[in-house]
Design a protein around this motif. Structure first.
Motif, PDB file in Angstrom:
ATOM      1  N   VAL A 295       0.828  -1.216   0.000  1.00  0.00           N
ATOM      2  CA  VAL A 295       0.000   0.000   0.000  1.00  0.00           C
ATOM      3  C   VAL A 295       0.863   1.267   0.000  1.00  0.00           C
ATOM      4  CG1 VAL A 295      -2.095  -1.011   0.968  1.00  0.00           C
ATOM      5  CG2 VAL A 295      -0.343  -0.166   2.539  1.00  0.00           C
ATOM      6  N   ILE A 296       2.015   1.209   0.648  1.00  0.00           N
ATOM      7  CA  ILE A 296       2.860   2.408   0.766  1.00  0.00           C
ATOM      8  C   ILE A 296       3.439   2.808  -0.592  1.00  0.00           C
ATOM      9  CG2 ILE A 296       5.089   3.189   1.663  1.00  0.00           C
ATOM     10  CD1 ILE A 296       4.540   1.585   4.168  1.00  0.00           C
ATOM     11  N   LEU A 297       3.820   1.809  -1.391  1.00  0.00           N
ATOM     12  CA  LEU A 297       4.456   2.143  -2.676  1.00  0.00           C
ATOM     13  C   LEU A 297       3.457   2.719  -3.682  1.00  0.00           C
ATOM     14  CD1 LEU A 297       7.046  -0.767  -2.879  1.00  0.00           C
ATOM     15  CD2 LEU A 297       7.446   1.618  -2.247  1.00  0.00           C
ATOM     16  N   PRO A 298       2.249   2.129  -3.830  1.00  0.00           N
ATOM     17  CA  PRO A 298       1.280   2.802  -4.700  1.00  0.00           C
ATOM     18  C   PRO A 298       0.919   4.204  -4.200  1.00  0.00           C
ATOM     19  CG  PRO A 298       0.618   0.532  -4.330  1.00  0.00           C
ATOM     20  CD  PRO A 298       1.772   0.801  -3.403  1.00  0.00           C
ATOM     21  N   ALA A 299       1.035   4.438  -2.882  1.00  0.00           N
ATOM     22  CA  ALA A 299       0.693   5.762  -2.330  1.00  0.00           C
ATOM     23  C   ALA A 299       1.781   6.797  -2.599  1.00  0.00           C
ATOM     24  CB  ALA A 299       0.458   5.654  -0.816  1.00  0.00           C
ATOM     25  N   LEU A 300       2.975   6.346  -2.964  1.00  0.00           N
ATOM     26  CA  LEU A 300       4.095   7.272  -3.142  1.00  0.00           C
ATOM     27  C   LEU A 300       4.049   7.871  -4.546  1.00  0.00           C
ATOM     28  CD1 LEU A 300       6.800   8.448  -2.064  1.00  0.00           C
ATOM     29  CD2 LEU A 300       7.927   6.415  -3.024  1.00  0.00           C
TER      30      LEU A 300
END
Ligand code: AMP
Ligand code: GLY
Length: 430
Positions: A295-300
């Motif tokens: 989830v963190i990488l798509p949010a970046l």
């Protein structure tokens, strides 16, 4: 973007690595995943993530000068040390620094040396079970017992009574042969957050705060797993809590890293509990969390490739990390029976590729079937369905609607990812 690093090797084989490969490709890199898996494009199944000579030959053949490391095993095995004398750079810490994750006792000593807020703890060797038992009784069994080594998420016993602590100590003694150490900590309470940043040991750039859901069943019941889902950002983590975490945990960690005789370059993960007496550090990991990364990488929104480059060159000060608006929810599709030692796998997976615009599927425990493109289940955590929505409830709804589209026999999905009730935090500590 520097052309020398637009080709890179990514080590690992799970859904976290699928998310990493996807993000790095969006940032313009050509990514070879060693060994990867049958569902991650660019996978090289013949080369394991700990076969350093084979990784080196592959890099030389392809003119690759950058290795990004997903899981902890290659770091603990010394991948960054191995490539030190070469012109290939590794994004990940050297073996000694990786001990922050691989040894609970060493890591707790580091926290103590540098005044980092954490639970009180006592360390024991395998001939000191009587002392550990006495300490557990003194704390009325409200203790957490941690095996001192990498145990794939299975070395931690959270106890609420003397009987539970005694059972945990007995199991620990029976499971491990020879000499070993373990830690006994006071049990803390409060919501947990995963904070992960890129650091060169001097500065850190934090990615979106996330929350993992470790237990198998709804309402945080049932056995611990590697993680049944995650979401970000964390709505109850306000500026005050974040400032307290920086002051009591992150800043002293960076000062500690500067004063130790080893360097740290890579992802650093802080597992934090927001207790009534302030934030406390439960653990470091020296890598991205799984399923947090999904989830963190798509949010970046910022380029991860540029952040990695800047970290390796000591230029983090010149970077910013911009996050996409809205919420991201990742729901794990697991094999029925996980996390037991054995459960049936090998079932065909249907419906990957039917996702809508705001959803992605990252695959982990899969293998190739006999038909071209066919994937079969091959592990506990088979895939993670990630959805992006304008707010958390919308992202949750979308993620669960999408999980319905992916099907395999015995599929299990925890039903309440992202739906922990907002915690009541005692404001005085934050
Ligand atoms: P660790 O691998 O050290 O992060 O421990 C795994 C999980 O055990 C954490 O995510 C917590 O849920 C729980 N845990 C670890 N240490 C403590 C503690 N001191 N008090 C309460 N729960 C803990
Ligand atoms: N999600 C927790 C971990 O990766 O260790």
């Amino acid at each position: 973007m520097p052309t020398s690093t637009t080709q890179l090797v990514l080590l690992g084989s799970g859904a976290r690595e699928h998310a990493l490969a996807t993000k790095l490709r969006q940032d313009g890199a050509t990514v070879h995943v060693l060994p990867g898996n049958a569902g991650i494009p660019g996978s090289v199944p013949s080369i394991s993530a700990t076969d350093f000579p084979a990784i080196q030959s592959f890099c030389q053949e392809h003119g690759i000068k950058l290795i990004v490391v997903g899981p902890e095993a290659p770091l603990a095995a010394g991948v960054a040390d191995y490539f030190l004398e070469t012109d290939i750079r590794v994004f990940g810490p050297r073996r000694q620094a990786a001990t922050l994750e691989s040894s609970k006792v060493w890591s707790k000593d580091f926290m103590r040396r540098h005044g980092i807020a954490t639970a009180r703890a006592w360390s024991y060797r395998s001939d000191q079970f009587a002392e550990a038992q006495a300490q557990a009784e003194e704390l009325a069994g409200h203790v957490v017992i941690k095996y001192d080594g990498l145990a794939a998420g299975k070395g931690v016993y959270v106890c609420s009574s003397v009987a539970e602590a005694t059972a945990a100590l007995t199991e620990l003694r029976e499971l491990h042969e020879g000499w070993f150490s373990f830690l006994l900590e006071e049990k803390l309470t409060g919501p947990e957050v995963s904070l992960i940043g890129l650091t060169d040991g001097n500065r850190i750039r934090l990615l979106a705060p996330a929350q993992d859901h470790k237990q198998l069943l709804a309402n945080d019941e049932g056995p611990n797993t590697g993680g049944m889902g995650a979401y970000c950002p964390v709505p109850f983590l306000d500026d005050n809590s974040l400032a307290a975490i920086r002051q009591d945990i992150i800043d002293p960690t960076l000062r500690g890293l500067q004063s130790e005789p080893f360097d740290f370059v890579g992802f650093l993960y802080f597992g934090v509990m927001l207790t009534p007496s302030g934030p406390k550090l439960l653990e470091y990991n020296v890598r991205l969390g799984d399923p947090e990364a999904e989830v963190i990488l798509p949010a970046l929104e910022s380029s991860l490739l540029e952040l990695i480059e800047a970290t390796l060159e000591g230029n983090l000060a010149q970077t910013i990390t911009k996050q996409r608006a809205g919420a991201f929810v990742g729901v794990v599709l697991a094999s029925g029976g996980y996390p037991a030692a054995q459960f049936p796998t090998g079932f065909p997976i249907h419906g990957i590729g039917n996702q809508g615009q705001d959803t992605q599927v990252f695959v982990g425990g899969v293998k190739a079937g006999e038909q071209p493109g066919e994937l079969l289940t091959n592990g506990g955590r088979v895939a993670v369905v990630v959805a992006h929505g304008p707010d958390l409830p919308t992202a949750i709804q979308l993620a669960y609607a999408e999980t319905e589209k992916v099907y395999f026999q015995d599929k299990y999905v925890r039903p309440d990812i992202g739906q922990r009730p907002a915690p009541l935090l005692e404001t005085s500590a934050y």
